[in-house]
Design a protein around this motif. Structure first.
Motif, PDB file in Angstrom:
ATOM      1  N   CYS A  26       0.843  -1.183  -0.124  1.00 32.91           N
ATOM      2  CA  CYS A  26      -0.188  -0.003   0.202  1.00 32.91           C
ATOM      3  C   CYS A  26       0.984   1.318   0.276  1.00 32.91           C
ATOM      4  O   CYS A  26       1.785   1.411   0.959  1.00 32.91           O
ATOM      5  N   CYS A  29       0.040   3.109   3.617  1.00 36.94           N
ATOM      6  CA  CYS A  29       0.431   2.751   5.056  1.00 36.94           C
ATOM      7  C   CYS A  29       1.406   1.436   4.850  1.00 36.94           C
ATOM      8  O   CYS A  29       1.543   0.755   6.144  1.00 36.94           O
ATOM      9  N   HIS A  42      -7.994  -2.473  -0.842  1.00 32.62           N
ATOM     10  CA  HIS A  42      -7.484  -2.043   0.284  1.00 32.62           C
ATOM     11  C   HIS A  42      -7.471  -0.370   0.297  1.00 32.62           C
ATOM     12  O   HIS A  42      -7.841   0.407   0.800  1.00 32.62           O
ATOM     13  N   HIS A  47      -8.229   4.322   2.049  1.00 35.44           N
ATOM     14  CA  HIS A  47      -7.526   5.601   1.938  1.00 35.44           C
ATOM     15  C   HIS A  47      -8.488   6.388   0.949  1.00 35.44           C
ATOM     16  O   HIS A  47      -9.497   5.861   0.242  1.00 35.44           O
TER      17      HIS A  47
HETATM   18 ZN    ZN Z   1      -2.969   1.291   3.064  1.00 32.84          ZN
END
Ligand code: ZN
Length: 98
Positions: A26, A29, A42, A47
């Motif tokens: 990601c 994160c 995700h 996000h």
């Molecule tokens: Zn993330």
């Protein structure tokens, strides 16, 4: 009372098991994923995605829906086969006694 209260939720930190490789990460994160597909889902859900990321998220979501539909179709066919096999078996067993 103890110093360390039990954690009710799993820790957010992730660890990649030995022998597995990270296919995607990601960009927000740093969470590791086994596939781009998982990462795209995700990013879209957790996000604030850019336009390109949103496009990938929607494509991944569509792919997920198709896979779910196929799974349901297979489940319905499997149930039909099991039902038919049970009826035939039941008739065969009844036929041997009467
Ligand atoms: Zn993330």
């Amino acid at each position: 009372m103890t110093d360390h209260a039990p954690t009710l939720r799993p820790v957010r930190d992730t660890a990649v098991p030995d022998g597995e490789r990270v296919a995607a990460r990601c960009p927000y994160c740093e969470r590791p994923f086994r596939s781009d597909h998982g990462r795209d889902l995700h990013v879209g859900e957790r996000h604030d995605p850019t336009d390109a990321e949103r496009e990938r998220y929607e494509a991944a979501l569509e792919e997920e829906r198709d896979e779910l539909w196929l799974f349901h179709a297979k489940a319905v066919v499997a149930l039909g086969v099991i039902y038919a096999a049970t009826v035939i078996l039941y008739m065969a067993v009844l036929g041997t006694f009467f």
